[in-house]
Design an enzyme around this catalytic site. Structure first.
Site, mmCIF file in Angstrom:
data_model
loop_
_atom_site.group_PDB
_atom_site.id
_atom_site.type_symbol
_atom_site.label_atom_id
_atom_site.label_comp_id
_atom_site.label_asym_id
_atom_site.label_seq_id
_atom_site.Cartn_x
_atom_site.Cartn_y
_atom_site.Cartn_z
ATOM 1 N N HIS A 104 -21.509 29.981 -75.396
ATOM 2 C CA HIS A 104 -20.569 31.146 -75.430
ATOM 3 C C HIS A 104 -19.819 31.067 -74.359
ATOM 4 O O HIS A 104 -20.413 30.708 -73.232
ATOM 5 C CB HIS A 104 -21.446 32.436 -75.349
ATOM 6 C CG HIS A 104 -20.708 33.716 -75.792
ATOM 7 N ND1 HIS A 104 -20.094 34.436 -74.994
ATOM 8 C CD2 HIS A 104 -20.765 34.133 -76.954
ATOM 9 C CE1 HIS A 104 -19.581 35.353 -75.825
ATOM 10 N NE2 HIS A 104 -20.157 35.309 -77.028
ATOM 11 N N ASP A 140 -24.125 33.930 -83.885
ATOM 12 C CA ASP A 140 -23.873 33.389 -85.293
ATOM 13 C C ASP A 140 -25.082 32.475 -85.681
ATOM 14 O O ASP A 140 -24.742 31.840 -86.900
ATOM 15 C CB ASP A 140 -22.449 32.427 -85.112
ATOM 16 C CG ASP A 140 -21.208 33.249 -85.169
ATOM 17 O OD1 ASP A 140 -20.554 33.413 -84.067
ATOM 18 O OD2 ASP A 140 -21.160 34.308 -85.886
HETATM 19 C C1 SDX Z 1 -18.379 34.138 -81.120
HETATM 20 O O1 SDX Z 1 -16.045 35.680 -77.178
HETATM 21 C C2 SDX Z 1 -16.950 36.258 -77.944
HETATM 22 O O2 SDX Z 1 -17.563 37.326 -77.552
HETATM 23 C C3 SDX Z 1 -17.169 35.875 -79.151
HETATM 24 C C4 SDX Z 1 -18.275 36.458 -80.017
HETATM 25 C C5 SDX Z 1 -18.060 37.919 -80.554
HETATM 26 O O3 SDX Z 1 -18.896 38.595 -80.757
HETATM 27 O O4 SDX Z 1 -16.713 37.938 -80.524
HETATM 28 O O5 SDX Z 1 -19.653 36.393 -79.346
HETATM 29 C C6 SDX Z 1 -18.510 35.603 -81.336
HETATM 30 O O6 SDX Z 1 -17.364 33.497 -81.511
HETATM 31 C C7 SDX Z 1 -19.519 33.493 -80.942
HETATM 32 C C8 SDX Z 1 -19.301 31.887 -80.368
HETATM 33 C C9 SDX Z 1 -19.446 31.345 -81.960
HETATM 34 N N1 SDX Z 1 -18.743 29.899 -81.738
HETATM 35 C C10 SDX Z 1 -19.921 28.842 -81.925
HETATM 36 O O7 SDX Z 1 -20.970 28.835 -82.022
HETATM 37 C C11 SDX Z 1 -18.945 27.432 -81.998
HETATM 38 C C12 SDX Z 1 -19.817 26.651 -81.063
HETATM 39 N N2 SDX Z 1 -19.654 26.989 -79.708
HETATM 40 C C13 SDX Z 1 -18.544 26.583 -78.980
HETATM 41 O O8 SDX Z 1 -17.660 25.979 -79.646
HETATM 42 C C14 SDX Z 1 -18.309 27.167 -77.409
HETATM 43 O O9 SDX Z 1 -19.740 27.244 -77.009
HETATM 44 C C15 SDX Z 1 -17.564 28.310 -77.368
HETATM 45 C C16 SDX Z 1 -16.218 28.227 -78.159
HETATM 46 C C17 SDX Z 1 -18.331 29.493 -78.118
HETATM 47 C C18 SDX Z 1 -17.309 28.446 -76.127
HETATM 48 O O10 SDX Z 1 -16.588 27.645 -75.490
HETATM 49 P P1 SDX Z 1 -16.091 27.354 -73.721
HETATM 50 O O11 SDX Z 1 -16.552 28.638 -73.162
HETATM 51 O O12 SDX Z 1 -14.785 27.397 -73.933
HETATM 52 O O13 SDX Z 1 -17.056 26.044 -73.163
HETATM 53 P P2 SDX Z 1 -16.498 24.833 -73.375
HETATM 54 O O14 SDX Z 1 -15.692 24.520 -74.524
HETATM 55 O O15 SDX Z 1 -15.573 24.623 -71.939
HETATM 56 O O16 SDX Z 1 -17.922 24.111 -73.311
HETATM 57 C C19 SDX Z 1 -18.478 23.770 -72.037
HETATM 58 C C20 SDX Z 1 -19.570 22.585 -72.120
HETATM 59 C C21 SDX Z 1 -18.376 21.222 -72.719
HETATM 60 O O17 SDX Z 1 -19.159 20.241 -72.430
HETATM 61 P P3 SDX Z 1 -18.486 19.431 -70.972
HETATM 62 O O18 SDX Z 1 -16.896 19.281 -71.118
HETATM 63 O O19 SDX Z 1 -18.829 20.368 -69.817
HETATM 64 O O20 SDX Z 1 -19.362 17.899 -70.967
HETATM 65 O O21 SDX Z 1 -20.323 22.762 -72.979
HETATM 66 C C22 SDX Z 1 -20.189 21.847 -74.179
HETATM 67 C C23 SDX Z 1 -18.544 21.413 -74.090
HETATM 68 O O22 SDX Z 1 -18.565 20.212 -74.729
HETATM 69 N N3 SDX Z 1 -20.480 22.672 -75.361
HETATM 70 C C24 SDX Z 1 -21.051 22.155 -76.522
HETATM 71 C C25 SDX Z 1 -21.260 23.457 -77.033
HETATM 72 N N4 SDX Z 1 -20.292 24.522 -76.905
HETATM 73 C C26 SDX Z 1 -20.196 24.055 -75.652
HETATM 74 N N5 SDX Z 1 -21.605 21.180 -76.887
HETATM 75 C C27 SDX Z 1 -22.339 21.205 -77.901
HETATM 76 N N6 SDX Z 1 -22.134 22.205 -78.733
HETATM 77 C C28 SDX Z 1 -21.784 23.412 -78.370
HETATM 78 N N7 SDX Z 1 -21.899 24.429 -79.359
#
Ligand code: SDX
Length: 440
Positions: free
Chosen positions: A317, A375
């Site tokens: 998140h 989720d």
């Molecule tokens: C919702 O914003 C809100 O409030 C949203 C929400 C709401 O109520 O409105 O809470 C609802 O959208 C919840 C989130 C649902 N999405 C998912 O579950 C999809 C999977 N999660 C991600 O794609 C991700 O975690 C995000 C999009 C939610 C957040 O991404 P960020 O903050 O932009 O973080 P990032 O993509 O920069 O990741 C940081 C690191 C990266 O690795 P490095 O480059 O540092 O090596 O963490 C890794 C990412 O690759 N990473 C994950 C991951 N999420 C982040 N690796 C594997 N699986 C994941 N789910």
């Protein structure tokens, strides 16, 4: 820099932010909120320095001032108007929470009764809107139908389109909260070829939604009260969440003066993305793809491989770097629903629990502070209730409409509100002469 301008609702801090650039020093006022990070107001940065800030994805940018929802991502705290989410989920109901988000306080007995009745009387939609649904292929993704249906409300309800009229803003808020479940259930019924079921004024909000989803004209249908309560709790958990992508989309659309129905449609479009509200559907697809607990290690290896583009859906998140407090409530709600339905051995639950156990002990996820989010469990509950995965994000939109419209109303009530118009860092072509096509 002009003397610190005190904003009525945020205290000007004694601190100042200073920027030294190109031999010039500029100071900016710092404002402290009631809780959470303070901000420094850079609205005069461009005029004073000719520079823009650059913050792709808004990692460090506050887009507005709000009193509605507070999140402390490190502590795993979520509060609507000061009330902890787990307390609201346990003790309140979705319409009472909608009132709270809209008005800032919980209603008293008379206010609650009037609000509930007002919403009930707006649950029906214009009969002509049924024909809009008939224009869609039956196999349409219901979010495509919802985006169209929400915007189409502006074609029917002309008496609540004037965004400068407080009473019309309130009326459109009531209509949207009331009609979204009806539109959602109609999208489901249309997809399965069953007739639309009309709202029933003697039912509670969640009970009415489940009745519109699963009743048929052929026999009496009784909604299981345990499932109705679970659905109501899930709606509370999804109702608002600060300035997330879809809420920011609603605010951006509303800042141009667009009508609230069009703004909700924009919010639905943004929520649809798998990185946002579409994640609940993606979680179920992921659990199905894993198929069995013994395949989890292989899947985790794939997630860690950056080239795979595979993410652990339902984890991570932008704000929570701790367990999402909503996921905790959903986990216990899931166990209640599965026990009620005699599905405690649901295979996807076994995979989800083992996936969570492994991820919470694996350095890759721990070091990146990736925890289950809202989720991760919601889809398993919906599936157990017989709701198809394509409807999961629709349910998220039904709930989030309360937050979207409360945030939209807060923005429209602010006399300082102006159109949101970000700038850019231009890295395109320098000026060049036009060359006729035969000479290119
Ligand atoms: C919702 O914003 C809100 O409030 C949203 C929400 C709401 O109520 O409105 O809470 C609802 O959208 C919840 C989130 C649902 N999405 C998912 O579950 C999809 C999977 N999660 C991600 O794609 C991700 O975690 C995000 C999009 C939610 C957040 O991404 P960020 O903050 O932009 O973080 P990032 O993509 O920069 O990741 C940081 C690191 C990266 O690795 P490095 O480059 O540092 O090596 O963490 C890794 C990412 O690759 N990473 C994950 C991951 N999420 C982040 N690796 C594997 N699986 C994941 N789910």
């Amino acid at each position: 820099m002009a003397a610190q301008e005190k904003k009525a609702s945020s205290a000007a801090s004694t601190r100042q932010a200073t920027l030294a650039v190109d031999g010039k020093t500029v100071t900016f006022p710092v404002y402290d909120g009631v809780e959470g990070p303070s901000v420094f107001d850079i609205s005069k940065l461009y005029a004073e320095t000719g520079l823009f800030t650059f913050d792709s994805g808004f990692m460090s940018t506050a887009s507005c001032e709000s009193k509605i929802t507070f999140i402390d991502g490190d502590a795993g705290i979520l509060r609507y108007r000061g009330y902890d989410i787990d307390m609201l989920a346990e003790k309140s109901d979705f319409l009472e929470v909608s009132y709270l988000l809209l008005n800032g306080d919980l209603p008293n007995v008379a206010q609650k009764k009037e609000f509930d009745r007002t919403i009930t009387l707006h649950t029906m939609i214009h009969e002509q809107l049924h024909f809009l649904y008939r224009g869609f292929p039956r196999a349409s993704h219901p979010m495509a139908v919802m985006a169209g249906a929400a915007a189409s409300l502006a074609a029917f309800y002309h008496d609540s389109l004037d965004v400068n009229d407080v009473a019309q803003r309130e009326l459109s808020a009531f209509r949207l909260i009331a009609k979204m479940p009806t539109l959602a259930a109609m999208a489901y019924k249309y997809s399965v070829g069953q007739p639309f079921i009309y709202p029933q004024n003697d039912m509670g909000f969640a009970e009415n939604f489940l009745n519109m989803m699963f009743a048929t004209p052929c026999e009496k249908y009784t909604v299981n009260p345990v499932l109705a309560r679970a659905m109501d709790k899930i709606l509370i958990l999804h109702a608002d969440h600060e300035q997330n992508a879809s809420t920011s989309t609603v605010r951006m659309a509303g800042s141009s003066g667009a009508n609230p129905f069009a703004c909700m449609s924009a919010g639905i479009a943004s929520l649809w993305g798998p990185a946002h509200g579409g994640a609940n559907e993606a979680v179920i697809n992921m659990l199905r793809e894993i198929g069995d607990v013994k395949h989890i290690p292989e899947f985790i290896t794939k997630v860690k491989d950056k080239n795979s583009n595979v993410r652990l859906m339902g984890f991570g998140h932008r704000v929570y770097k701790n367990y999402d407090p909503r996921a905790k409530v959903l986990r216990s709600t899931l166990e209640e629903v599965l026990a009620e339905l005699g599905k405690i051995d649901e295979p996807l639950l076994k995979i989800a629990i083992e996936l969570e156990r492994i991820a919470l002990s694996d350095e890759y996820f721990v070091s990146r502070k990736l925890y289950p989010n809202v989720d991760f469990y919601s889809g398993i509950i919906y599936r157990a209730m017989g709701i198809p995965s394509k409807m999961f994000t629709v349910l998220f939109a039904v709930a989030r409409t309360a937050g979207w419209i409360a945030q939209w109303k807060e923005m429209m009530d602010d006399p300082k509100n102006k159109i949101a118009r970000p700038r850019q860092l231009f890295t395109g072509s320098q000026p060049r002469p036009f060359v006729p096509v035969e000479k290119r």
